[in-house]
Scaffold this motif. Structure first.
Motif, PDB file in Angstrom:
ATOM      1  N   ILE A 199      36.824  37.121  35.709  1.00 31.53           N
ATOM      2  CA  ILE A 199      37.380  37.357  34.485  1.00 31.53           C
ATOM      3  C   ILE A 199      38.225  38.422  34.151  1.00 31.53           C
ATOM      4  CG2 ILE A 199      36.494  38.475  32.158  1.00 31.53           C
ATOM      5  CD1 ILE A 199      33.706  37.146  32.867  1.00 31.53           C
ATOM      6  N   ALA A 200      38.229  39.677  35.010  1.00 32.81           N
ATOM      7  CA  ALA A 200      39.307  40.675  35.082  1.00 32.81           C
ATOM      8  C   ALA A 200      40.580  39.998  35.427  1.00 32.81           C
ATOM      9  CB  ALA A 200      38.949  41.693  36.251  1.00 32.81           C
ATOM     10  N   ARG A 201      40.647  38.962  36.465  1.00 30.11           N
ATOM     11  CA  ARG A 201      41.914  38.483  36.947  1.00 30.11           C
ATOM     12  C   ARG A 201      42.444  37.659  35.590  1.00 30.11           C
ATOM     13  NH1 ARG A 201      39.659  37.583  41.987  1.00 30.11           N
ATOM     14  NH2 ARG A 201      38.970  35.559  41.498  1.00 30.11           N
ATOM     15  N   LEU A 202      41.370  36.839  34.952  1.00 28.21           N
ATOM     16  CA  LEU A 202      41.959  36.301  34.075  1.00 28.21           C
ATOM     17  C   LEU A 202      42.570  36.754  32.599  1.00 28.21           C
ATOM     18  CD1 LEU A 202      39.269  33.362  34.104  1.00 28.21           C
ATOM     19  CD2 LEU A 202      41.648  33.367  35.075  1.00 28.21           C
ATOM     20  N   VAL A 203      42.189  38.001  32.452  1.00 24.73           N
ATOM     21  CA  VAL A 203      42.320  38.664  31.231  1.00 24.73           C
ATOM     22  C   VAL A 203      43.973  39.192  31.798  1.00 24.73           C
ATOM     23  CG1 VAL A 203      42.079  40.928  29.972  1.00 24.73           C
ATOM     24  CG2 VAL A 203      40.103  39.305  30.537  1.00 24.73           C
ATOM     25  N   ARG A 204      44.052  39.681  32.642  1.00 23.93           N
ATOM     26  CA  ARG A 204      45.187  40.187  33.310  1.00 23.93           C
ATOM     27  C   ARG A 204      46.315  38.964  33.092  1.00 23.93           C
ATOM     28  NH1 ARG A 204      48.456  41.381  38.075  1.00 23.93           N
ATOM     29  NH2 ARG A 204      49.413  43.509  37.872  1.00 23.93           N
ATOM     30  N   ILE A 205      46.114  37.790  33.644  1.00 20.20           N
ATOM     31  CA  ILE A 205      46.937  36.590  33.320  1.00 20.20           C
ATOM     32  C   ILE A 205      47.191  36.562  31.804  1.00 20.20           C
ATOM     33  CG2 ILE A 205      47.046  34.147  33.443  1.00 20.20           C
ATOM     34  CD1 ILE A 205      45.615  34.440  36.171  1.00 20.20           C
ATOM     35  N   VAL A 206      46.149  36.448  30.978  1.00 15.90           N
ATOM     36  CA  VAL A 206      46.572  36.517  29.805  1.00 15.90           C
ATOM     37  C   VAL A 206      47.266  37.266  29.024  1.00 15.90           C
ATOM     38  CG1 VAL A 206      45.382  36.105  27.331  1.00 15.90           C
ATOM     39  CG2 VAL A 206      44.335  35.009  29.200  1.00 15.90           C
ATOM     40  N   VAL A 207      46.976  38.560  29.261  1.00 17.07           N
ATOM     41  CA  VAL A 207      47.902  39.542  28.853  1.00 17.07           C
ATOM     42  C   VAL A 207      49.397  39.708  29.408  1.00 17.07           C
ATOM     43  CG1 VAL A 207      48.286  42.312  28.905  1.00 17.07           C
ATOM     44  CG2 VAL A 207      45.904  41.180  28.371  1.00 17.07           C
ATOM     45  N   ILE A 208      49.508  39.520  30.390  1.00 17.49           N
ATOM     46  CA  ILE A 208      50.940  39.288  31.049  1.00 17.49           C
ATOM     47  C   ILE A 208      51.987  38.197  30.723  1.00 17.49           C
ATOM     48  CG2 ILE A 208      52.300  39.468  33.345  1.00 17.49           C
ATOM     49  CD1 ILE A 208      50.057  41.194  34.409  1.00 17.49           C
ATOM     50  N   ASN A 209      50.906  36.913  30.764  1.00 20.67           N
ATOM     51  CA  ASN A 209      51.845  35.582  30.891  1.00 20.67           C
ATOM     52  C   ASN A 209      51.724  34.810  29.487  1.00 20.67           C
ATOM     53  OD1 ASN A 209      52.512  35.967  33.560  1.00 20.67           O
ATOM     54  ND2 ASN A 209      50.976  34.812  34.340  1.00 20.67           N
ATOM     55  N   ASN A 210      50.777  35.221  28.671  1.00 21.44           N
ATOM     56  CA  ASN A 210      50.569  34.918  27.505  1.00 21.44           C
ATOM     57  C   ASN A 210      50.368  33.254  27.306  1.00 21.44           C
ATOM     58  OD1 ASN A 210      49.960  34.864  24.698  1.00 21.44           O
ATOM     59  ND2 ASN A 210      52.078  34.805  24.152  1.00 21.44           N
ATOM     60  N   PRO A 211      49.709  32.491  28.212  1.00 23.15           N
ATOM     61  CA  PRO A 211      49.583  31.197  28.496  1.00 23.15           C
ATOM     62  C   PRO A 211      49.438  30.208  27.404  1.00 23.15           C
ATOM     63  CG  PRO A 211      47.637  32.029  29.456  1.00 23.15           C
ATOM     64  CD  PRO A 211      48.605  33.058  28.888  1.00 23.15           C
ATOM     65  N   ILE A 212      49.981  29.133  27.275  1.00 22.80           N
ATOM     66  CA  ILE A 212      49.780  28.278  26.017  1.00 22.80           C
ATOM     67  C   ILE A 212      48.481  27.682  26.286  1.00 22.80           C
ATOM     68  CG2 ILE A 212      50.738  26.224  24.877  1.00 22.80           C
ATOM     69  CD1 ILE A 212      53.720  26.843  26.126  1.00 22.80           C
ATOM     70  N   PRO A 213      47.562  27.618  25.005  1.00 25.74           N
ATOM     71  CA  PRO A 213      46.324  26.932  25.208  1.00 25.74           C
ATOM     72  C   PRO A 213      46.389  25.596  25.321  1.00 25.74           C
ATOM     73  CG  PRO A 213      46.327  28.596  23.511  1.00 25.74           C
ATOM     74  CD  PRO A 213      47.883  28.477  23.821  1.00 25.74           C
ATOM     75  N   VAL A 214      45.522  24.949  25.938  1.00 24.99           N
ATOM     76  CA  VAL A 214      45.370  23.642  26.208  1.00 24.99           C
ATOM     77  C   VAL A 214      43.968  23.120  25.507  1.00 24.99           C
ATOM     78  CG1 VAL A 214      45.263  21.594  28.074  1.00 24.99           C
ATOM     79  CG2 VAL A 214      46.642  23.545  28.390  1.00 24.99           C
ATOM     80  N   ALA A 215      44.137  22.006  24.856  1.00 24.56           N
ATOM     81  CA  ALA A 215      42.735  21.535  24.229  1.00 24.56           C
ATOM     82  C   ALA A 215      41.854  21.039  25.169  1.00 24.56           C
ATOM     83  CB  ALA A 215      43.356  20.427  23.174  1.00 24.56           C
ATOM     84  N   GLN A 216      40.713  21.144  25.178  1.00 23.85           N
ATOM     85  CA  GLN A 216      39.566  20.730  25.925  1.00 23.85           C
ATOM     86  C   GLN A 216      39.498  19.248  25.945  1.00 23.85           C
ATOM     87  OE1 GLN A 216      35.718  22.288  26.838  1.00 23.85           O
ATOM     88  NE2 GLN A 216      36.393  24.266  25.997  1.00 23.85           N
ATOM     89  N   THR A 217      38.947  18.457  26.647  1.00 21.29           N
ATOM     90  CA  THR A 217      38.345  17.161  26.737  1.00 21.29           C
ATOM     91  C   THR A 217      37.022  17.078  26.909  1.00 21.29           C
ATOM     92  OG1 THR A 217      39.226  16.699  28.929  1.00 21.29           O
ATOM     93  CG2 THR A 217      40.928  16.191  27.178  1.00 21.29           C
ATOM     94  N   GLY A 218      36.416  15.912  26.609  1.00 24.87           N
ATOM     95  CA  GLY A 218      35.146  15.620  26.674  1.00 24.87           C
ATOM     96  C   GLY A 218      34.057  16.406  25.794  1.00 24.87           C
ATOM     97  N   HIS A 219      32.810  16.258  26.373  1.00 20.22           N
ATOM     98  CA  HIS A 219      32.060  17.064  25.463  1.00 20.22           C
ATOM     99  C   HIS A 219      31.670  18.523  25.740  1.00 20.22           C
ATOM    100  CE1 HIS A 219      31.319  13.174  23.409  1.00 20.22           C
ATOM    101  NE2 HIS A 219      31.257  12.674  24.789  1.00 20.22           N
ATOM    102  N   SER A 220      31.434  19.446  24.985  1.00 17.20           N
ATOM    103  CA  SER A 220      30.934  20.729  25.214  1.00 17.20           C
ATOM    104  C   SER A 220      29.329  20.563  25.412  1.00 17.20           C
ATOM    105  CB  SER A 220      31.185  21.815  24.206  1.00 17.20           C
ATOM    106  OG  SER A 220      30.724  21.500  22.935  1.00 17.20           O
ATOM    107  N   SER A 221      28.697  21.776  26.024  1.00 13.78           N
ATOM    108  CA  SER A 221      27.299  21.505  26.002  1.00 13.78           C
ATOM    109  C   SER A 221      27.140  23.126  26.038  1.00 13.78           C
ATOM    110  CB  SER A 221      26.915  20.904  27.540  1.00 13.78           C
ATOM    111  OG  SER A 221      27.311  21.682  28.549  1.00 13.78           O
TER     112      SER A 221
END
Length: 111
Positions: A28-50
């Motif tokens: 999670i710490a690595r992913l937060v850093r990626i989001v803050v630095i790179n501001n990636p474009i969200p991708v829609a989920q496919t399939g069903h959530s559970s």
């Protein structure tokens, strides 16, 4: 459910629930850093959530006659920590507590 900003796979094959959660917090710490630095474009989920509800404290009692070795290992480690009572086997009036499970091949050890 919702768009995926970024993700990283994590193995839950081995280790106690506390070890797995510690590994997840590092990811999670690595992913937060990626989001803050790179501001990636969200991708829609496919399939069903559970939704997977939290296990109940009754899951700590093992009926080993109904379980395979891998299932015993998984059941011990999924309650080995946090606020769950330790896994146990009830033998008459006696309760055997199980923790620190390790699975190597066809050998399961625990304390």
């Amino acid at each position: 459910a919702g768009d995926i900003i970024c993700r990283e796979a994590i193995s839950i094959e081995y280790g106690s629930i506390e070890m797995i959660l510690r590994d997840i917090s590092k990811v999670i710490a690595r992913l937060v850093r990626i989001v803050v630095i790179n501001n990636p474009i969200p991708v829609a989920q496919t399939g069903h959530s559970s939704i997977n509800p939290r296990i109940k404290h009754q899951a700590s009692e093992l009926k080993i006659e109904d379980l395979e070795l891998r299932q015993i290992y998984d059941r011990i480690r999924m309650v080995d920590g946090l606020d769950y009572p330790p896994a146990y086997i009830q033998l008459g009036r006696h309760r055997i507590l199980l923790s620190n499970a390790e699975l190597r091949g066809n050998t399961l050890s625990f304390t």
